[in-house]
Design a protein around this motif. Structure first.
Motif, PDB file in Angstrom:
ATOM      1  N   ALA A 150      10.408   7.801 -37.182  1.00 43.26           N
ATOM      2  CA  ALA A 150      10.430   7.943 -35.725  1.00 43.26           C
ATOM      3  C   ALA A 150      10.395   6.566 -35.072  1.00 43.26           C
ATOM      4  N   VAL A 151      11.229   6.403 -34.064  1.00 43.79           N
ATOM      5  CA  VAL A 151      11.219   5.208 -33.232  1.00 43.79           C
ATOM      6  C   VAL A 151      11.077   5.700 -31.794  1.00 43.79           C
ATOM      7  N   VAL A 152      10.061   5.204 -31.109  1.00 44.70           N
ATOM      8  CA  VAL A 152       9.795   5.621 -29.735  1.00 44.70           C
ATOM      9  C   VAL A 152       9.740   4.379 -28.866  1.00 44.70           C
ATOM     10  N   GLY A 153      10.348   4.482 -27.684  1.00 42.50           N
ATOM     11  CA  GLY A 153      10.336   3.344 -26.780  1.00 42.50           C
ATOM     12  C   GLY A 153      10.096   3.753 -25.341  1.00 42.50           C
ATOM     13  N   PHE A 154       9.653   2.786 -24.579  1.00 45.51           N
ATOM     14  CA  PHE A 154       9.441   2.954 -23.148  1.00 45.51           C
ATOM     15  C   PHE A 154      10.097   1.784 -22.448  1.00 45.51           C
ATOM     16  N   VAL A 155      10.837   2.070 -21.381  1.00 43.67           N
ATOM     17  CA  VAL A 155      11.430   1.025 -20.551  1.00 43.67           C
ATOM     18  C   VAL A 155      10.921   1.240 -19.133  1.00 43.67           C
ATOM     19  N   GLY A 156      10.253   0.227 -18.602  1.00 43.92           N
ATOM     20  CA  GLY A 156       9.790   0.264 -17.224  1.00 43.92           C
ATOM     21  C   GLY A 156      10.771  -0.477 -16.338  1.00 43.92           C
ATOM     22  N   THR A 157      11.022   0.059 -15.148  1.00 41.04           N
ATOM     23  CA  THR A 157      11.974  -0.546 -14.220  1.00 41.04           C
ATOM     24  C   THR A 157      11.310  -0.773 -12.858  1.00 41.04           C
ATOM     25  N   VAL A 158      11.920  -1.621 -12.060  1.00 40.92           N
ATOM     26  CA  VAL A 158      11.429  -1.892 -10.712  1.00 40.92           C
ATOM     27  C   VAL A 158      11.773  -0.700  -9.831  1.00 40.92           C
TER      28      VAL A 158
END
Length: 159
Positions: A29-37
């Protein structure tokens, strides 16, 4: 693999995901989070966000977070990229990615790192709005999110 990068430039999410499990047959499993403005904050329009940090200290703090997360969740890899400087609404701010044998550990490890990052990493944010600029205050909800992991924030929130 470099685990922590602080940079002005944008990042390639696909490349980061690929690197998290490259050559590791134990990763399931590969999990990611991307936060944006956000273009709005509390109902107010936001045109830009400026992020500042303490070079060196910021990287060490995030590395220490990863050092806690890897054994706690059995992570095979972890990666944090955080942008600094002047960013526009819609721009990427942060990438947190982890690889683990199983999805539960990967989801928890990623969420733990993001909660820790929001409260413990030495970043300061200033929003630009039509009314001018303002510093972004710490949010009680972020401290509460960290507390559920049994951690205390530097802001004095109890676990």
């Amino acid at each position: 693999m470099v685990r922590v990068t602080i940079q002005h430039e944008d990042f390639d999410v696909g490349r980061e995901f690929d690197a998290l499990h490259a050559g590791d047959g134990g990763v399931g499993a590969v999990v990611g989070f991307v936060g944006t403005v956000r273009g709005r904050d509390g109902g107010q329009p936001v045109q830009a966000l400026e992020l500042e940090h303490y070079p060196g200290m910021t990287e060490r703090t995030i590395e220490a977070m990863i050092d806690v997360a890897v054994p706690r969740f059995g992570l095979h890899a972890a990666r944090v990229i955080h942008r600094v400087g002047l960013l526009s609404a819609g721009d990427n701010i942060v990438f947190v990615g982890v690889a683990a044998a199983h999805r539960g550990a990967a989801f928890e490890g990623c969420e733990f790192l993001m909660d820790y990052l929001k409260t413990q990493a030495p970043f300061w944010k200033k929003e630009t709005t039509p009314e001018g600029t303002r510093w972004v205050d710490a949010r009680a909800a972020d401290d509460a999110a960290l507390a559920r992991w049994g951690q205390t924030s530097d802001n004095g929130a109890a676990t």
